[in-house]
Design a protein around this motif. Structure first.
Motif, PDB file in Angstrom:
ATOM      1  N   LYS A  17      -5.686 -22.254 -10.583  1.00 29.06           N
ATOM      2  CA  LYS A  17      -5.139 -21.015 -11.116  1.00 29.06           C
ATOM      3  C   LYS A  17      -5.381 -19.873 -10.129  1.00 29.06           C
ATOM      4  O   LYS A  17      -6.485 -19.687  -9.631  1.00 29.06           O
ATOM      5  CB  LYS A  17      -5.777 -20.673 -12.466  1.00 29.06           C
ATOM      6  N   ASP A  18      -4.318 -19.116  -9.854  1.00 25.66           N
ATOM      7  CA  ASP A  18      -4.400 -17.950  -8.974  1.00 25.66           C
ATOM      8  C   ASP A  18      -4.246 -16.686  -9.804  1.00 25.66           C
ATOM      9  O   ASP A  18      -3.504 -16.660 -10.793  1.00 25.66           O
ATOM     10  CB  ASP A  18      -3.310 -18.006  -7.903  1.00 25.66           C
ATOM     11  N   PHE A  19      -4.921 -15.619  -9.370  1.00 27.75           N
ATOM     12  CA  PHE A  19      -4.964 -14.376 -10.124  1.00 27.75           C
ATOM     13  C   PHE A  19      -4.388 -13.249  -9.273  1.00 27.75           C
ATOM     14  O   PHE A  19      -4.945 -12.903  -8.226  1.00 27.75           O
ATOM     15  CB  PHE A  19      -6.406 -14.042 -10.516  1.00 27.75           C
ATOM     16  N   LEU A  20      -3.263 -12.689  -9.723  1.00 26.97           N
ATOM     17  CA  LEU A  20      -2.595 -11.612  -8.992  1.00 26.97           C
ATOM     18  C   LEU A  20      -2.876 -10.275  -9.670  1.00 26.97           C
ATOM     19  O   LEU A  20      -2.519 -10.066 -10.834  1.00 26.97           O
ATOM     20  CB  LEU A  20      -1.091 -11.865  -8.937  1.00 26.97           C
ATOM     21  N   PHE A  21      -3.520  -9.383  -8.927  1.00 22.65           N
ATOM     22  CA  PHE A  21      -3.827  -8.041  -9.413  1.00 22.65           C
ATOM     23  C   PHE A  21      -2.815  -7.086  -8.796  1.00 22.65           C
ATOM     24  O   PHE A  21      -2.853  -6.806  -7.593  1.00 22.65           O
ATOM     25  CB  PHE A  21      -5.255  -7.655  -9.019  1.00 22.65           C
ATOM     26  N   LEU A  22      -1.892  -6.592  -9.614  1.00 22.00           N
ATOM     27  CA  LEU A  22      -0.812  -5.737  -9.137  1.00 22.00           C
ATOM     28  C   LEU A  22      -1.228  -4.276  -9.107  1.00 22.00           C
ATOM     29  O   LEU A  22      -2.142  -3.857  -9.834  1.00 22.00           O
ATOM     30  CB  LEU A  22       0.419  -5.907 -10.023  1.00 22.00           C
ATOM     31  N   GLU A  23      -0.537  -3.492  -8.279  1.00 22.65           N
ATOM     32  CA  GLU A  23      -0.917  -2.094  -8.119  1.00 22.65           C
ATOM     33  C   GLU A  23      -0.708  -1.257  -9.374  1.00 22.65           C
ATOM     34  O   GLU A  23      -1.291  -0.182  -9.506  1.00 22.65           O
ATOM     35  CB  GLU A  23      -0.191  -1.464  -6.932  1.00 22.65           C
ATOM     36  N   ASP A  24       0.114  -1.753 -10.327  1.00 26.85           N
ATOM     37  CA  ASP A  24       0.309  -1.010 -11.569  1.00 26.85           C
ATOM     38  C   ASP A  24      -0.736  -1.355 -12.633  1.00 26.85           C
ATOM     39  O   ASP A  24      -0.651  -0.906 -13.776  1.00 26.85           O
ATOM     40  CB  ASP A  24       1.723  -1.261 -12.129  1.00 26.85           C
ATOM     41  N   GLY A  25      -1.727  -2.166 -12.258  1.00 32.74           N
ATOM     42  CA  GLY A  25      -2.804  -2.499 -13.186  1.00 32.74           C
ATOM     43  C   GLY A  25      -2.649  -3.829 -13.892  1.00 32.74           C
ATOM     44  O   GLY A  25      -3.590  -4.314 -14.536  1.00 32.74           O
ATOM     45  N   GLN A  67      -9.840  -4.430  -5.335  1.00 31.92           N
ATOM     46  CA  GLN A  67      -8.635  -3.599  -5.264  1.00 31.92           C
ATOM     47  C   GLN A  67      -9.008  -2.120  -5.183  1.00 31.92           C
ATOM     48  O   GLN A  67      -8.494  -1.375  -4.345  1.00 31.92           O
ATOM     49  CB  GLN A  67      -7.788  -3.871  -6.505  1.00 31.92           C
ATOM     50  N   SER A  68      -9.921  -1.704  -6.023  1.00 33.50           N
ATOM     51  CA  SER A  68     -10.328  -0.297  -6.093  1.00 33.50           C
ATOM     52  C   SER A  68     -11.207   0.098  -4.909  1.00 33.50           C
ATOM     53  O   SER A  68     -10.997   1.141  -4.282  1.00 33.50           O
ATOM     54  CB  SER A  68     -11.070  -0.044  -7.407  1.00 33.50           C
ATOM     55  N   LYS A  69     -12.167  -0.743  -4.582  1.00 31.87           N
ATOM     56  CA  LYS A  69     -13.149  -0.424  -3.538  1.00 31.87           C
ATOM     57  C   LYS A  69     -12.500  -0.219  -2.179  1.00 31.87           C
ATOM     58  O   LYS A  69     -12.878   0.687  -1.422  1.00 31.87           O
ATOM     59  CB  LYS A  69     -14.187  -1.544  -3.458  1.00 31.87           C
ATOM     60  N   TYR A  70     -11.527  -1.063  -1.849  1.00 31.06           N
ATOM     61  CA  TYR A  70     -10.915  -1.007  -0.523  1.00 31.06           C
ATOM     62  C   TYR A  70      -9.551  -0.329  -0.521  1.00 31.06           C
ATOM     63  O   TYR A  70      -8.904  -0.238   0.525  1.00 31.06           O
ATOM     64  CB  TYR A  70     -10.791  -2.423   0.048  1.00 31.06           C
ATOM     65  N   GLY A  71      -9.097   0.136  -1.672  1.00 31.53           N
ATOM     66  CA  GLY A  71      -7.816   0.829  -1.737  1.00 31.53           C
ATOM     67  C   GLY A  71      -6.632  -0.059  -1.447  1.00 31.53           C
ATOM     68  O   GLY A  71      -5.669   0.361  -0.800  1.00 31.53           O
ATOM     69  N   ILE A  72      -6.673  -1.296  -1.956  1.00 30.75           N
ATOM     70  CA  ILE A  72      -5.618  -2.264  -1.690  1.00 30.75           C
ATOM     71  C   ILE A  72      -4.582  -2.226  -2.806  1.00 30.75           C
ATOM     72  O   ILE A  72      -4.926  -2.150  -3.978  1.00 30.75           O
ATOM     73  CB  ILE A  72      -6.200  -3.687  -1.594  1.00 30.75           C
ATOM     74  N   LYS A  73      -3.322  -2.288  -2.439  1.00 32.76           N
ATOM     75  CA  LYS A  73      -2.251  -2.234  -3.446  1.00 32.76           C
ATOM     76  C   LYS A  73      -2.274  -3.455  -4.357  1.00 32.76           C
ATOM     77  O   LYS A  73      -2.284  -3.337  -5.583  1.00 32.76           O
ATOM     78  CB  LYS A  73      -0.887  -2.121  -2.751  1.00 32.76           C
ATOM     79  N   ASN A  74      -2.235  -4.647  -3.757  1.00 36.74           N
ATOM     80  CA  ASN A  74      -2.156  -5.884  -4.528  1.00 36.74           C
ATOM     81  C   ASN A  74      -3.130  -6.914  -3.958  1.00 36.74           C
ATOM     82  O   ASN A  74      -3.288  -7.016  -2.740  1.00 36.74           O
ATOM     83  CB  ASN A  74      -0.739  -6.466  -4.482  1.00 36.74           C
ATOM     84  N   VAL A  75      -3.745  -7.673  -4.852  1.00 39.36           N
ATOM     85  CA  VAL A  75      -4.700  -8.711  -4.451  1.00 39.36           C
ATOM     86  C   VAL A  75      -4.364  -9.993  -5.198  1.00 39.36           C
ATOM     87  O   VAL A  75      -4.175  -9.972  -6.418  1.00 39.36           O
ATOM     88  CB  VAL A  75      -6.154  -8.305  -4.794  1.00 39.36           C
ATOM     89  N   VAL A  76      -4.281 -11.116  -4.489  1.00 40.67           N
ATOM     90  CA  VAL A  76      -4.177 -12.401  -5.173  1.00 40.67           C
ATOM     91  C   VAL A  76      -5.389 -13.238  -4.768  1.00 40.67           C
ATOM     92  O   VAL A  76      -5.617 -13.487  -3.577  1.00 40.67           O
ATOM     93  CB  VAL A  76      -2.850 -13.144  -4.885  1.00 40.67           C
TER      94      VAL A  76
END
Length: 265
Positions: free
Chosen positions: A185-193, A165-174
């Protein structure tokens, strides 16, 4: 009649109907969204593997994109198989002209194990498309390519998601955990942390052809309906679980899921 929500997929084909734009359009329809499609590559594939690939030339790709963007504005866009640097560059030019949600499915390898895009295209994907995506949907092998290390457990996935998320400047990653040994299990990384997880029972089956395309397409459909990223991923998780559970067992290899089986809201 109220105005219908519209989604666009930009991806390769699958004549057996389980993956690519065929799966995307079925998923859009299943979620009550009008689907449009721009073909990037014509792929000879079925449940047993990929037999051949013909990447379309730049002129017809550009004309398809121009036809859509000049006439019907999509409410959300998904990209799948983008096999060459030139295709990625052309698609990125159009994506940068529109402000709707953009779902990037970083398609690199088919369910059968066949490689679908070049090494150079992976690098172009990282540079041109990851930074403008609303959300990306890598499975574990794809996340490993983006992270640069093997992901063996949940702790590694949690580290990788934040770094990607940080390296590529992506808002959200699942990151989809379908390749984990225990529960799915899926892991959603939201832009608000925040990090949100979605779990489902593991279904022991070989019929998972096109699951990545389908999952990302459902997210795209939900975003076209102005759902939040978290709501969209939650719906996609329920959808893919049910469609795998009711897979019609077609073909002699890894069969497709059942796109019409999900009856949720």
């Amino acid at each position: 009649m109220s105005k219908i929500n519209v989604a666009l997929t930009i991806a390769g084909t699958d004549p057996s109907g389980g993956a690519g734009i065929m799966a995307d359009l079925k998923s859009f329809q299943a979620r009550g969204v009008y689907g449009m499609a721009v073909v990037t590559s014509v792929v000879a594939q079925n449940t047993q593997g990929v037999q051949d690939i013909c990447n379309l030339d730049q002129k017809i790709l550009d004309e398809q994109l121009k036809s859509v963007f000049s006439d019907i504005t999509p409410g959300a866009i998904k990209t799948g198989m983008l096999a060459e640097v030139e295709i990625i560059e052309r698609v990125s030019q159009y994506l940068n002209t529109i402000s709707c949600p953009y779902v990037l499915d970083p398609v690199m390898v088919a369910t059968s194990g066949d490689r679908l895009i070049s090494t150079e295209a992976v690098e172009a994907l990282k540079e041109k498309l990851l930074p403008i995506a609303t959300i990306i949907t890598p499975n574990l092998p794809e996340a490993e390519v983006l992270f640069g290390k093997e992901l063996k457990d949940e702790a590694a996935i949690l580290e990788a998601g934040k770094i990607i998320q940080s390296k590529y400047g992506i808002k959200n990653v699942v990151i989809k955990g379908g390749h984990l040994e225990k529960e799915a299990k899926d892991f959603l990384f939201l832009e608000d942390g925040q990090v949100v997880t979605f779990s489902a029972e593991r279904i022991h089956t070989k019929h998972t052809h096109g699951t990545g395309c389908t999952y990302a397409a459902v997210i795209t459909a939900e975003l076209a309906k102005v759902k939040s990223v978290q709501e969209a991923v939650g719906t996609a998780k329920h959808f893919i679980t049910e469609t795998i559970k009711t897979a019609p067992e077609l073909g002699h290899g890894n069969g497709p899921v059942n796109h019409v089986s999900y009856k949720g809201d």
